[in-house]
Design a protein around this motif. Structure first.
Motif, PDB file in Angstrom:
ATOM      1  N   ILE A 142       0.843  -1.201   0.000  1.00 25.53           N
ATOM      2  CA  ILE A 142       0.000   0.000   0.000  1.00 25.53           C
ATOM      3  C   ILE A 142       0.872   1.242   0.000  1.00 25.53           C
ATOM      4  N   TYR A 143       0.566   2.171  -0.915  1.00 22.38           N
ATOM      5  CA  TYR A 143       1.251   3.472  -0.930  1.00 22.38           C
ATOM      6  C   TYR A 143       0.275   4.513  -0.386  1.00 22.38           C
ATOM      7  N   ARG A 144       0.586   5.115   0.717  1.00 17.52           N
ATOM      8  CA  ARG A 144      -0.221   6.219   1.258  1.00 17.52           C
ATOM      9  C   ARG A 144      -1.712   5.883   1.261  1.00 17.52           C
ATOM     10  N   GLY A 145      -2.045   4.642   1.586  1.00 12.90           N
ATOM     11  CA  GLY A 145      -3.445   4.231   1.673  1.00 12.90           C
ATOM     12  C   GLY A 145      -3.969   3.560   0.419  1.00 12.90           C
ATOM     13  N   TYR A 146      -3.269   3.669  -0.696  1.00 11.68           N
ATOM     14  CA  TYR A 146      -3.743   3.074  -1.956  1.00 11.68           C
ATOM     15  C   TYR A 146      -3.048   1.743  -2.212  1.00 11.68           C
ATOM     16  N   HIS A 147      -3.849   0.698  -2.349  1.00 17.79           N
ATOM     17  CA  HIS A 147      -3.317  -0.619  -2.719  1.00 17.79           C
ATOM     18  C   HIS A 147      -2.709  -0.490  -4.122  1.00 17.79           C
ATOM     19  N   ILE A 148      -1.576  -1.130  -4.370  1.00 15.83           N
ATOM     20  CA  ILE A 148      -0.951  -0.959  -5.699  1.00 15.83           C
ATOM     21  C   ILE A 148      -1.856  -1.453  -6.833  1.00 15.83           C
ATOM     22  N   ASP A 149      -2.752  -2.430  -6.540  1.00 13.56           N
ATOM     23  CA  ASP A 149      -3.674  -2.904  -7.590  1.00 13.56           C
ATOM     24  C   ASP A 149      -4.582  -1.758  -8.047  1.00 13.56           C
ATOM     25  N   GLU A 150      -4.818  -0.829  -7.155  1.00 14.05           N
ATOM     26  CA  GLU A 150      -5.676   0.316  -7.427  1.00 14.05           C
ATOM     27  C   GLU A 150      -4.952   1.331  -8.330  1.00 14.05           C
ATOM     28  N   LEU A 193       3.495   9.899  -2.980  1.00 15.71           N
ATOM     29  CA  LEU A 193       4.486   9.402  -2.013  1.00 15.71           C
ATOM     30  C   LEU A 193       5.167  10.558  -1.283  1.00 15.71           C
ATOM     31  N   LEU A 194       5.506  11.605  -2.026  1.00 20.33           N
ATOM     32  CA  LEU A 194       6.233  12.724  -1.421  1.00 20.33           C
ATOM     33  C   LEU A 194       5.343  13.692  -0.661  1.00 20.33           C
ATOM     34  N   ASP A 212       8.072   2.446  -4.148  1.00 24.45           N
ATOM     35  CA  ASP A 212       8.417   2.414  -2.729  1.00 24.45           C
ATOM     36  C   ASP A 212       8.157   1.024  -2.154  1.00 24.45           C
ATOM     37  N   HIS A 213       8.799   0.719  -1.039  1.00 21.99           N
ATOM     38  CA  HIS A 213       8.626  -0.609  -0.462  1.00 21.99           C
ATOM     39  C   HIS A 213       9.102  -0.651   0.985  1.00 21.99           C
ATOM     40  N   GLY A 214       8.489   0.173   1.833  1.00 31.39           N
ATOM     41  CA  GLY A 214       8.794   0.132   3.260  1.00 31.39           C
ATOM     42  C   GLY A 214      10.267   0.338   3.577  1.00 31.39           C
ATOM     43  N   PHE A 215      10.715  -0.323   4.656  1.00 33.16           N
ATOM     44  CA  PHE A 215      12.098  -0.145   5.120  1.00 33.16           C
ATOM     45  C   PHE A 215      13.013  -1.205   4.511  1.00 33.16           C
ATOM     46  N   TRP A 221      12.722   6.674  -1.861  1.00 28.99           N
ATOM     47  CA  TRP A 221      13.874   7.110  -1.060  1.00 28.99           C
ATOM     48  C   TRP A 221      13.671   8.557  -0.600  1.00 28.99           C
ATOM     49  N   SER A 222      13.256   9.398  -1.533  1.00 27.89           N
ATOM     50  CA  SER A 222      13.102  10.834  -1.214  1.00 27.89           C
ATOM     51  C   SER A 222      12.006  11.040  -0.171  1.00 27.89           C
ATOM     52  N   ALA A 223      10.898  10.321  -0.320  1.00 25.11           N
ATOM     53  CA  ALA A 223       9.805  10.453   0.651  1.00 25.11           C
ATOM     54  C   ALA A 223      10.291  10.028   2.039  1.00 25.11           C
TER      55      ALA A 223
END
Ligand code: ACO
Length: 389
Positions: free
Chosen positions: A45-53, A67-68, A200-203, A355-357
């Motif tokens: 999930i990116y900022r609440g959005y599932h990548i499938d979305e 993301l930023l 993006d992908h977490g830590f 990375w920037s975010a």
């Protein structure tokens, strides 16, 4: 009355041995609102959005913005964002000259790491690490990253470097600069989706590297060049290159089984398989697979897709390993005409948004990252002068 005397060597305090988590496995080191890598349910999930979305619907420009900045851009915000990227994409002459001066044999990731570091040398506010300045640097670096990687690709082929085209999307611009001709609609959409999926992908290791660097209040460019260095490793970003090498080594679909048996017998790893966090299939993989298949069918080079699919089944049967993001990235990038040696740098072009975010998030709520280690070496050694050793 006699005074009690202290024992010469007090008994050492008995303390519990520390719990060690090799590779920080399972350790939650901080919070983030940027992305959620849900290993149990295999969701990203990116900022609440599932990548499938998002995939196939949002462009990389929109995804990098969310993301930023935390929210999807409005139409006017997107126009402004796209304009900022357009304005920043051209490389400064000194960066181009440095790339041209590098040996033809240099690894593209080493060249990218050096070029990113160089971007910091001409920064107009070198001592300013406010969030606003970091955000400005992020847009600039994101825009230039594709120009740097395209330039590396051209120089490695002995071709003149091509400038970006104003008004062309981010992914399409990269392909036009690298290949010297505008991409087809399908090619541009395919690379755009790849960038979205890897944004993006977490830590993960490279992102955590960037956050660690910035936690010392070091600068944005130091964090991003360190992240490029971390991504370069074959257990992380370079697995996509190794996966393509593996497909080439296999050569035909009939050779898949013997290859699997050989790899198992030699106790080697299947590149593009396995994941530290996902307990099932990487949620990005099915999208990359579908795009790779579509590109394979249109280029007439479907064999790379066929070998990949057969290998996916054979490795599952032999070792119950799931594919990860790098597996179908390999054939996808190959079908776009991107040389294998550039694959990991392509990953960096996508991940620069994440990375920037993360650099921004770390800087906004910082605490120095400084873990402990359990010392296992000797203690109480006596110094022996040089002439007595
Ligand atoms: N091929 C063969 N065996 C594997 C693989 C693989 N790709 N991945 C894991 N295993 C096996 C290991 O041999 C080990 O088995 P064992 O316990 O019998 O020795 C077991 O699975 C656990 O492996 P670890 O390395 O401890 O697991 P970890 O969580 O550290 O590994 C990693 C994750 C590094 C990604 C691993 O799966 C790997 O090396 N994959 C290949 C490289 C790769 O594709 N990297 C990209 C990852 S995604 C990314 O960064 C973009």
């Amino acid at each position: 009355m006699t005074t009690p005397t202290r024992p010469a060597n007090p008994a050492p305090l008995v303390s519990q041995p520390p719990t060690i988590s090799k590779g920080l496995e399972g350790v939650v080191v901080d919070e983030t609102a940027i992305s959620d890598v849900d290993g149990q349910r295999c969701r990203l999930i990116y900022r609440g959005y599932h990548i499938d979305e998002l995939v196939g619907r949002a462009t990389y420009e929109e995804v990098s913005y969310v993301l930023l900045n935390g929210t999807l851009p409005t139409r006017s915000q997107l126009v402004s964002w796209t304009h900022q990227l357009d304005q920043a994409r051209t490389l400064e002459p000194q960066v181009l000259a440095a790339l041209q001066a590098m040996p033809r044999t240099a690894d593209p990731m080493a060249m990218l790491r050096t070029a990113v570091s160089m971007l910091g040398l001409s920064d107009p506010d070198p001592d300013d690490e406010t969030l606003e300045i970091i955000r400005r640097r992020a847009v600039k670096t994101m825009a230039k990253m594709v120009a740097i990687v395209a330039a590396i690709g051209r120089l490695h082929q002995g071709e003149p470097v091509r400038p970006p085209t104003t008004g062309l999307g981010h992914a399409a611009n990269f392909l036009a600069m690298l290949l010297g001709r505008p991409p087809t609609e399908l090619q541009a959409r395919a690379l755009d989706a790849y960038f979205v999926l890897l944004a993006d992908h977490g830590f993960n290791a490279s992102t955590f590297t960037a956050r660690t660097v910035v936690s010392t209040r070091s600068d944005y460019y130091s964090a991003i060049s360190a992240a490029v260095g971390s991504l370069k490793g074959p257990l992380h970003g370079a697995a996509n290159r190794k996966a393509m090498d593996m497909l080439v080594e296999i050569g035909t679909a009939e050779q898949v089984e013997p290859y699997v048996q050989r790899t198992l017998a030699d106790h080697k790893r299947f590149m593009g398989f396995g994941h530290r966090v996902y307990k099932g299939e990487d949620p990005r993989a099915k999208h990359l697979k579908a795009i790779a298949q579509q590109l394979g069918e249109t280029t007439g080079e479907i064999q790379w897709f066929n070998i990949s699919e057969r290998l996916q089944e054979a490795v599952w049967k032999a070792k119950q390993l799931y594919i990860n993001v790098d597996f179908y990235s390999a054939s996808l990038l190959h079908y776009l005409g991107i040389p294998t040696e550039l694959f990991t740098a392509m990953f960096a072009c996508a991940r620069i948004a994440g990375w920037s975010a993360h650099v921004l998030e770390q800087a906004a709520n910082n605490r120095l990252i400084r873990p402990l280690a359990a010392y296992t070496g000797p203690r109480d050694l006596r110094f022996v002068p040089l002439d007595q050793r």
